[in-house]
Design a protein around this motif. Structure first.
Motif, PDB file in Angstrom:
ATOM      1  N   GLY A   8     -19.552  -5.466  -4.140  1.00  0.00           N
ATOM      2  CA  GLY A   8     -19.703  -4.082  -4.547  1.00  0.00           C
ATOM      3  C   GLY A   8     -21.113  -3.789  -5.017  1.00  0.00           C
ATOM      4  N   GLY A   9     -21.374  -2.511  -5.267  1.00  0.00           N
ATOM      5  CA  GLY A   9     -22.693  -2.121  -5.740  1.00  0.00           C
ATOM      6  C   GLY A   9     -22.879  -0.632  -5.675  1.00  0.00           C
ATOM      7  N   LEU A  10     -24.116  -0.234  -5.880  1.00  0.00           N
ATOM      8  CA  LEU A  10     -24.497   1.181  -5.838  1.00  0.00           C
ATOM      9  C   LEU A  10     -25.244   1.438  -4.531  1.00  0.00           C
ATOM     10  N   VAL A  11     -24.811   2.461  -3.812  1.00  0.00           N
ATOM     11  CA  VAL A  11     -25.418   2.773  -2.527  1.00  0.00           C
ATOM     12  C   VAL A  11     -25.452   4.278  -2.357  1.00  0.00           C
ATOM     13  N   GLN A  12     -26.420   4.750  -1.609  1.00  0.00           N
ATOM     14  CA  GLN A  12     -26.488   6.177  -1.322  1.00  0.00           C
ATOM     15  C   GLN A  12     -25.495   6.548  -0.230  1.00  0.00           C
ATOM     16  N   ALA A  13     -25.109   7.795  -0.216  1.00  0.00           N
ATOM     17  CA  ALA A  13     -24.205   8.287   0.822  1.00  0.00           C
ATOM     18  C   ALA A  13     -24.802   7.987   2.193  1.00  0.00           C
ATOM     19  N   GLY A  14     -23.937   7.524   3.090  1.00  0.00           N
ATOM     20  CA  GLY A  14     -24.382   7.123   4.412  1.00  0.00           C
ATOM     21  C   GLY A  14     -24.712   5.654   4.521  1.00  0.00           C
ATOM     22  N   ASN A  82     -19.077   1.308   6.256  1.00  0.00           N
ATOM     23  CA  ASN A  82     -20.239   2.037   6.763  1.00  0.00           C
ATOM     24  C   ASN A  82     -20.065   3.528   6.502  1.00  0.00           C
ATOM     25  N   SER A  83     -21.152   4.252   6.612  1.00  0.00           N
ATOM     26  CA  SER A  83     -21.125   5.711   6.417  1.00  0.00           C
ATOM     27  C   SER A  83     -20.394   6.071   5.137  1.00  0.00           C
TER      28      SER A  83
END
Length: 114
Positions: A8-14, A82-83
């Protein structure tokens, strides 16, 4: 049997993340592994399922974006995401069901920023 989830983690949309769930202990025969998620203030929901025979299932909201797979030689289940969308933000839990036994791993936080 113990389950260890990670990825897990922090990710931007997309963006993309890959979750892993490693099962340790005595595992043999037929089983089903699942990914659940729980967003703040919401009930835990099933996201994906895969059997020891490789039959898989994804909920409609993640079809076309997520893929569930497993490597039986490593007793590991994966969730390729993804996405990613902000609504995918949740704690993701892995689960193993074998006969009448049920095992849960600790959660791994996935946060998708808009």
């Amino acid at each position: 049997v113990q389950l260890q989830a990670s990825g897990g983690g922090l990710v931007q949309a997309g963006g993309s993340l890959r979750l892993s769930c490693v099962a340790s202990g005595s595992i043999s025969g037929l089983d089903v592994m699942r990914w659940y998620r729980q967003a703040p203030g919401k009930q835990r929901e099933l996201v994906a399922q895969i059997t020891s025979g490789g039959n898989w299932y994804l909920i409609d909201s993640v079809k076309g974006r997520f893929t569930v797979s497993r490597d039986n030689t490593k007793s590991t289940m994966y969730l390729q995401m993804n996405s990613l969308k902000p609504e995918d933000t949740a704690v993701y839990f892995c689960y193993l069901g074998q006969a009448s036994n049920k095992y849960w791993g600790q959660g791994t936080q996935v946060t998708v920023s808009s």
